[in-house]
Each structure stands twice: as C-alpha cells, then as structure tokens.
Design a protein around this motif. Structure first.
Motif, PDB file in Angstrom:
ATOM      1  N   CYS A 160      56.763 -29.139  21.013  1.00 16.54           N
ATOM      2  CA  CYS A 160      56.154 -27.939  20.433  1.00 16.54           C
ATOM      3  C   CYS A 160      54.884 -28.349  19.683  1.00 16.54           C
ATOM      4  CB  CYS A 160      57.146 -27.275  19.489  1.00 16.54           C
ATOM      5  SG  CYS A 160      56.387 -25.974  18.498  1.00 16.54           S
ATOM      6  N   CYS A 163      55.661 -27.482  15.569  1.00 18.27           N
ATOM      7  CA  CYS A 163      56.620 -28.270  14.776  1.00 18.27           C
ATOM      8  C   CYS A 163      56.818 -29.688  15.324  1.00 18.27           C
ATOM      9  CB  CYS A 163      57.966 -27.547  14.658  1.00 18.27           C
ATOM     10  SG  CYS A 163      58.857 -27.465  16.213  1.00 18.27           S
ATOM     11  N   CYS A 183      57.565 -23.745  20.696  1.00 20.89           N
ATOM     12  CA  CYS A 183      58.993 -23.403  20.788  1.00 20.89           C
ATOM     13  C   CYS A 183      59.235 -21.961  20.332  1.00 20.89           C
ATOM     14  CB  CYS A 183      59.843 -24.400  20.003  1.00 20.89           C
ATOM     15  SG  CYS A 183      59.809 -24.156  18.220  1.00 20.89           S
ATOM     16  N   CYS A 186      59.065 -21.369  16.363  1.00 23.30           N
ATOM     17  CA  CYS A 186      57.691 -21.332  15.815  1.00 23.30           C
ATOM     18  C   CYS A 186      56.949 -20.086  16.274  1.00 23.30           C
ATOM     19  CB  CYS A 186      56.903 -22.564  16.226  1.00 23.30           C
ATOM     20  SG  CYS A 186      57.477 -24.065  15.438  1.00 23.30           S
TER      21      CYS A 186
HETATM   22 ZN   LIG Z   1      58.162 -25.432  17.159  1.00 24.05          ZN
END
Ligand SMILES: [Zn+2]
Length: 256
Positions: A160, A163, A183, A186
């Motif tokens: 991701c 994150c 992701c 997020c």
């Molecule tokens: Zn993420």
C-alpha cells in the motif's frame, strides 16, 4: 569516437520530418546519447545510400558528423529492420506506440540511454517476432512497465502506497497519480474509485519482472481481454506522466 567531430552509435529511427526536397530530419533514440535529432542528407533521392535505412523503427549502426546545431548522418548500417512488423497492422500500430512513448520520455544525453535503448530494441524485436495478438500485447505491457521503471516512475504493486503494508488477496484500489495500489483501509480516507483486482495486480507484477524473451506461465493463460484491460491501465499511467499527449493511442482506439 572515430576522428574529430565524428562518432558512431547504434540508434533506432522514431520519427522523420521533411527538411528540403532531398533531406530529412530524423528523430532517433541512440544507445550512447539518448534522444537525438539529426540530418539525413539526400535520403529522399532515389539512389540514396541511406534510403530504407531511414525508415521508421529501423535500428542502425550510424556514423555521424557533429554540426553546430545538429549532427549529420554520414553512414548507416542496418542492424535490424524488424521486417516481420512491416506487413502486420497490429505490429505497426504497437511499434508506433512504443516509438512515441520513447520519443516523449527520452531525453538528450540521457545517462540511462543504454538501458532505454535496450528496452526499445527488445520491445520492437519481440513485437516483430510475436505469433499472436496476445504476444504483441504482452510485449507492449512489459515495455510500458520497464520504460516507466527506467524513467523513475516505477509502479508500486505489492505494498500500500500510504501505510506500506503488503497487500495480498484482498480488495485494493489503484491510483495512477500516486503510481500504484492503496489498501482498502487507507482508501476509506483517500477515496479512490478504481478497484484493482488482485489477479490483475498479480499479472502486472509478474510481467514487470519478466524479460521480453521469456514467457511466464501467467502469460500463457492470459486472455486478450485481460491484456487489453492491463494495456488501458498502463496507457493511462504512461500518459499521466508524459509531457505530451500521445497520438498513436487515439489510432489504436479506432482500430481495436
Ligand atoms: Zn494502506
């Protein structure tokens, strides 16, 4: 180097402009100096020594004479004419697309010129040798992924972008602007709309790491539809980072 003001380099013809009744300006991508504009004198005359060597997508070993503004081609020896491309419309269009991307991303005196040249050469060669539409498309996908990587716009497909956590077989989103996947968690705050299926992501990830002369297991199972979806995603990504609009993609849309 061969004498004062002369140099030798391998180069592929990307574009040509008419300069006068008998001369052309060639836009080339060279292995040693990156993107170049040079003069092909007398090329339009019927008995020109340069003649067909100045056709589009031909790879030549060139001897050039340096000039004040532009170098002049004094000799050309064809290395590869990619002749199988010349009788196949799909191959011509995708080779045009490849050439246009390189002429947009290529820069003069590029320190990465050898890598860009090799990607261009291998892509044109693989397109020319392809035995099916899927093979052509997979070559173009590999080209898009590799040229973006060497230009500093590598796609992040495994983790991701926000994150940093690895994304496996779960819902994820794709951002052309960020250059990769985000992701599901997020994205609650980020609000992307383009869902990327993990199988599609896996496919791109495999292609990014497969050489032009290799065929992965994945590629053998791919459908033309899957390849076309991937092409559209990468085409958009390439265009997003390109300084100019790509003309050949408009032609591709008309024929497909
Ligand atoms: Zn993420």
């Amino acid at each position: 180097m061969t004498g004062k003001g002369c140099f030798v380099t391998d180069a592929i013809n990307l574009k040509a402009y008419s300069l006068s009744e008998s001369d052309k300006i060639m836009v080339l991508y060279s292995r040693d100096k990156g993107l170049m504009r040079c003069v092909a004198k007398g090329v339009k005359k019927p008995k020109s020594k340069l003649g067909a060597r100045m056709d589009l997508f031909v790879a030549n070993k060139l001897m050039l004479r340096e000039g004040r503004n532009m170098s002049t081609i004094s000799q050309a020896e064809a290395l590869n004419t990619f002749y199988r491309t010349r009788s196949d419309m799909d191959k011509i269009f995708y080779s045009m697309y490849i050439s246009e991307v390189v002429s947009n991303f290529g820069v003069e005196d590029d320190p990465c010129s050898a890598s860009v040249y090799d990607i261009l050469y291998e892509a044109l060669d693989a397109v020319s040798k392809a035995e099916s539409k899927i093979k052509i498309l997979n070559t173009v996908l590999k080209f898009q992924l590799k040229i973006m990587r060497v230009s500093g716009f590598s796609l992040e497909l495994d983790k991701c972008l926000i994150c940093g956590k690895p994304i496996v077989n779960e819902k994820m989103f794709f951002s052309s602007k960020l250059g990769g996947v985000v992701c599901n968690i997020c994205n609650e705050n980020y609000g992307l709309h383009a869902i990327m299926h993990y199988k599609l992501r896996d496919y791109l990830s495999v292609l990014a790491n497969t050489e032009f002369d290799e065929t992965s297991e994945y590629e053998e199972k791919a459908t033309e539809k899957l390849c076309n979806v991937c092409f559209e995603i990468l085409k958009f990504y390439v265009e997003n980072h390109s300084s100019k609009r790509l003309k050949s993609t408009a032609i591709l849309q008309e024929v497909s």
